[in-house]
Design a protein around this motif. Structure first.
Motif, short mmCIF file in Angstrom:
data_model
loop_
_atom_site.label_atom_id
_atom_site.label_comp_id
_atom_site.label_asym_id
_atom_site.label_seq_id
_atom_site.Cartn_x
_atom_site.Cartn_y
_atom_site.Cartn_z
N VAL A 282 1.50 -0.80 -0.23
CA VAL A 282 -0.13 0.21 0.09
C VAL A 282 1.04 1.22 -0.10
O VAL A 282 0.31 2.36 -0.81
CB VAL A 282 -1.20 -0.15 1.46
N PHE A 283 2.41 1.19 1.12
CA PHE A 283 2.39 2.53 1.20
C PHE A 283 3.25 3.10 -0.17
O PHE A 283 3.47 3.62 -0.97
CB PHE A 283 3.64 2.02 1.71
N PHE B 236 0.96 5.69 -2.08
CA PHE B 236 0.62 6.61 -1.40
C PHE B 236 2.19 7.50 -2.32
O PHE B 236 2.14 8.87 -1.35
CB PHE B 236 0.47 7.05 -0.48
N ARG C 30 0.71 12.37 3.33
CA ARG C 30 0.86 10.95 3.01
C ARG C 30 1.68 9.82 3.65
O ARG C 30 0.58 8.48 3.93
CB ARG C 30 1.62 11.46 1.49
N THR C 31 2.47 9.86 4.22
CA THR C 31 3.00 9.02 5.60
C THR C 31 1.74 8.34 6.27
O THR C 31 1.31 7.39 6.77
CB THR C 31 3.97 9.53 5.98
N ALA D 46 -1.13 7.25 4.77
CA ALA D 46 -0.87 5.74 4.37
C ALA D 46 -1.52 4.49 5.64
O ALA D 46 -1.39 3.14 5.40
CB ALA D 46 0.63 5.44 3.73
N THR E 241 -4.50 3.71 6.32
CA THR E 241 -5.31 2.54 5.53
C THR E 241 -5.00 1.85 5.83
O THR E 241 -5.31 0.84 5.92
CB THR E 241 -5.07 3.32 3.93
#
Length: 468
Positions: A64-65, A68, A85-86, A89, A92
């Motif tokens: 997933v990371f 982003f 964003r971190t 991510a 999520t």
């Protein structure tokens, strides 16, 4: 930051190592939270679901990371965006893990204390890692290390601003090796002038230039094609930065429209979640204001009724957001009269103004009923003041960008009013100044700015020399 952490992504395998390091943090924080928050005893061990969730989330982070864009180039971009964003991510990945525990019908045995501790530890660790490496790279670049050489094509207002930012923010790690102005524009003495596009490719190779920034005016679109042709065989990164700053509208936003990139030249800052937050604040604030001021409004209504014949409230059509017409409410401050085809602003010692009306105007108490306009959704607590329709027709072709102020809801108070532009605007100069303040507010809106305007209005904005 050049990658999520540094320019060394050019080294084979570096992005993979960064991803593995993030995944290791997920595991380490999960185990640390288990050691800290889960109960241990001679006959008690943590439920296997906790280790399963750690393993699942670690694998999910690897997948997933990257979506982003945590491992792309971050040099020259804002640290706050990287941190957001971190966090997004990790939220999520964490949400996927919690959802899986529900699907497996195991959520009841997951320790809430462990889950919350794991979430916070991992979030802080992931963001702390990026903060540390970002700061380390900034310190290196301040000393002239880890620099990336660039060429700027075009040196108008945008090109000069871009060069100024490179020179001022040395921590971004860029160095301008040369500038092709395309005109006789004077360049800084410390930068090499490129006089021909034909020799651009050779210069890039000899000067070890890694990026080319095209900041030509939009009317020179053909020149962009020429630059791309000259660099067709050069493996350098090319950025085209359109000169939207020269278009004096409200703002710009790059978006995806029907699968194609588009630039919104009339974009507003108060959109999406921020816009909803402003809307919710307006409704709650106006309701509270109505409850607090209701005794005062009742007294004012009685005084108006006792001192002059006519209605208590004055209603007049005004232009709202995106041209929607609504009736603005005020306490009536003038004797009942009729104006056809024009609206005459009140002047000093205006014979139409009643005695109680003069006091209400001087103290802005005549504006209190507009909280009902806010509650209805026609107005905002803070925004450009709504003008009479006749004034809009008068000024829209005289004052540049006049109608742009109607892209947002009008307000009870505004940036122009707390900066002295309240009341009568008897000259074009005063109206132009008011519009500039209104547009500045729209372009730079923030929730904190609204609070500042409200506070300043409460302290000093109730009276003014032009209020009569």
């Amino acid at each position: 930051m050049e990658s999520a952490f540094s320019e060394s992504e050019r080294v084979s395998g570096a992005p993979v190592l960064y991803r593995l390091f993030d995944a290791s943090l997920v595991v380490a924080c999960g185990l640390a939270a288990a050691e800290w928050r889960l109960p241990y005893g001679t006959n008690m061990a943590p439920a296997p679901i906790h280790l399963f969730l750690i393993a699942f989330s670690t694998l999910a982070a690897l997948l997933v990371f990257p979506a982003f864009r945590l491992y792309g180039s971050w040099r020259g971009r804002q640290l706050s965006e990287l941190l957001l964003r971190t966090l997004a991510a990790w939220c999520t990945v964490y949400a996927l893990g919690i959802l899986l525990s529900f699907l497996l019908d195991m959520s009841a045995i997951v320790s809430l204390s462990w889950a919350s501790s794991w979430f916070l530890l991992t979030a802080l660790s992931l963001m702390g890692l990026r903060l540390g490496i970002y700061a380390a790279l900034a310190a290196m670049r301040d000393r002239g290390l880890n620099q990336k050489r660039v060429v700027i094509i075009g040196f108008g207002a945008l090109g000069r601003e871009l060069w100024r930012r490179v020179e001022h923010y040395r921590a971004t790690g860029y160095e301008v090796a040369g500038i092709y102005p395309g005109t006789d524009e004077k360049l800084p003495s410390c930068v090499r002038r490129l006089t021909s596009l034909e020799g651009l490719s050779n210069f890039l190779r000899s000067a070890n230039v890694r990026e080319v920034w095209i900041v030509l005016p939009m009317e020179q679109g053909q020149k962009v094609h020429e630059v791309l042709y000259q660099l067709r065989n050069d493996l350098v990164e090319i950025r085209w930065i359109p000169d939207v700053m020269s278009i004096r509208l409200l703002g710009h936003r790059i978006d995806n429209f029907m699968g194609l990139p588009s630039i919104h030249l009339n974009s507003l800052p108060a959109i999406g979640i921020r816009g909803w937050a402003k809307e919710a604040f307006d409704r709650v604030f106006s309701l509270c204001a109505i409850l607090v001021f209701s005794p005062l409004m009742l007294v004012i209504a009685i005084l108006i009724k006792l001192t002059s014949p006519g209605p208590v409230l004055f209603k007049q059509p005004r232009l709202g957001v995106d041209g929607k017409i609504f009736n603005v409410y005020k306490f009536r401050t003038m004797k009942v009269h009729e104006e056809v085809g024009t609206v005459t602003q009140a002047t000093r010692n205006d014979s139409r103004v009643t005695r109680i009306g003069a006091f209400l105007r001087a103290t802005s108490l005549d504006e209190l009923p507009q909280f009902f306009n806010v509650l209805k959704g026609d107005m905002s607590v803070v925004g450009p003041r709504p003008h009479a329709l006749a004034h809009n027709e008068l000024y829209k072709d005289v004052v540049d960008r006049y109608m742009m102020r109607h892209r947002v809801k009008p307000g009870i108070t505004g940036w122009a009013q707390v900066n002295g532009y309240r009341g009568q605007t008897e000259t074009i100069h005063k109206m132009r100044a008011r519009i500039e303040f209104d547009l500045y507010y729209i372009q730079n809106w923030s929730f904190l700015m609204d609070l500042r305007i409200i506070a300043k209005t409460a302290l000093t904005g109730w009276t003014g020399r032009n209020a009569y």
